[in-house]
Design an enzyme around this catalytic site. Sequence first.
Site, PDB file in Angstrom:
ATOM      1  N   SER A 170      12.984  63.086  33.172  1.00  0.00           N
ATOM      2  CA  SER A 170      11.297  63.165  32.759  1.00  0.00           C
ATOM      3  C   SER A 170      11.033  63.652  34.173  1.00  0.00           C
ATOM      4  CB  SER A 170      10.937  61.813  32.442  1.00  0.00           C
ATOM      5  OG  SER A 170       9.114  62.122  31.488  1.00  0.00           O
ATOM      6  N   ASP A 191      12.900  66.711  21.658  1.00  0.00           N
ATOM      7  CA  ASP A 191      11.845  66.655  22.696  1.00  0.00           C
ATOM      8  C   ASP A 191      10.137  67.148  22.078  1.00  0.00           C
ATOM      9  OD1 ASP A 191      10.152  66.161  24.880  1.00  0.00           O
ATOM     10  OD2 ASP A 191      11.515  65.691  25.773  1.00  0.00           O
ATOM     11  N   HIS A 222      11.360  62.689  23.224  1.00  0.00           N
ATOM     12  CA  HIS A 222      11.599  62.557  24.876  1.00  0.00           C
ATOM     13  C   HIS A 222      11.917  61.541  25.151  1.00  0.00           C
ATOM     14  CE1 HIS A 222      10.518  63.652  29.042  1.00  0.00           C
ATOM     15  NE2 HIS A 222      10.023  62.697  28.838  1.00  0.00           N
TER      16      HIS A 222
END
Length: 371
Positions: free
Chosen positions: A153, A321, A351
């Site tokens: 991320s 995700d 995610h």
Amino acid sequence: MTVTVTRTTVPEHGIVRYASVGGLELEAGGYLPDVTLAYETWGTLNADASNAVLIEHALTGSTHVTRGDTDEPGWWEQLAGPGAPVDTDRFFVVSINIVGGCYGSTGPSSPAPDGAPWGSRFPLVTLRDSTVAEARLADQLGIRSWFAVLGGSMGGARALEWAITFPERVQRCAVISVGAASTAEQIAFAQAQTLAIRQDANFKGGDYYGGPFPEDGLALARRIAHITYRSAAELEGRFGREPQAPESPLQGGVLAARGRYQVESYLDHQGNKLVRRFDANSYIAITEALMSHDICRGRGPLPETLARSGARFFVAAVDSDRLYFPAQSRELAAALPGEVDVHVIEAPIGHDGFLTEIGQLGRQLRAHLSA
Ligand SMILES: CC(=O)SCCNC(=O)CCNC(=O)[C@H](O)C(C)(C)COP(=O)(O)OP(=O)(O)OC[C@H]1O[C@@H](n2cnc3c(N)ncnc32)[C@H](O)[C@@H]1OP(=O)(O)O
Ligand SMILES: N[C@@H](CCO)C(=O)O
């Protein structure tokens, strides 16, 4: 920019340490004097400093990747450690709290030169700015070139920015659950979160450190974010339309008094949990840094930008995700020079799978770090 290389004694393991890395001229025009970076390390740097691995944390993460001298579990507990995929018996692992954060590095709650918290005066810091600060810490640790830089991320965005800003300093780069730039939709979700905080009556433009704190706004920001971190299927399977017993969503007489669905209670819990461990201004500062994520800015088209780096890349995405779509990771991989696999993390969760599916990710990463 001139960076003074200072070789220092290798720090002890698993304890948060602080390094002063000097003032930062910022991409957006501001200046941040006397920047402190908080960091943790695990393992031992070898004689030629060739075994250093940098793990970059995500939005609300800290330097605490895994347990070290303390028994407190970290956020990638099984991924790094003795014998783990990021093997601390082999690697010297470093993790750095991002500039703007609230886990020890200079951020909005830190004292400005006048001694009061920066608050509303804290400048806009991009991911690229943070990378420059981190490079100075690497210099201080005697690390000229990372064996690998990796993260998921925002951590993946930081890793990618490292590989492009300092191509000669990154040999391997693992970019997990993020693309080459924050998309319009990702910026849109982020803006809703920062506005939730800014519109809290206690926010006071960011100068709330005397209290009360903008807790409602921060909790709302986390709720919005958390929905994007989880798939619709996960929320449905886990909570469905169930009430949060003994509350009942269809009782209470007036709207304001009705009971909650389970999923509402769960999001309330996630919001309240973050409020207990995070600063609202830091949430805004880091979210805005992530909005700034665009490795091509000022550099040219994606393939040319990526060609600056000679690193071996590892790209991975969680199949479910809905915030950082696997297609964005595939697009990044396709623009990289040479063959790059996109590793798929199979996880129904969404995610956050990059934090929870350590077994799969670990196997894939171990192979990448062994090649
Ligand atoms: C000092 C520090 O904390 S450093 C920073 C560490 N954190 C990070 O790095 C951020 C990365 N980590 C994360 O985002 C998360 O921890 C994740 C993604 C790994 C896992 O998420 P979690 O919130 O732990 O898991 P999950 O979605 O299963 O939620 C479980 C929580 O929801 C609660 N919950 C579940 N159902 C409900 C409900 N109906 N109503 C209220 N609460 C509920 C559980 O009781 C549990 O609470 P707890 O976490 O206080 O024990
Ligand atoms: N849930 C994680 C993932 C964000 O990408 C965090 O809070 O940092």
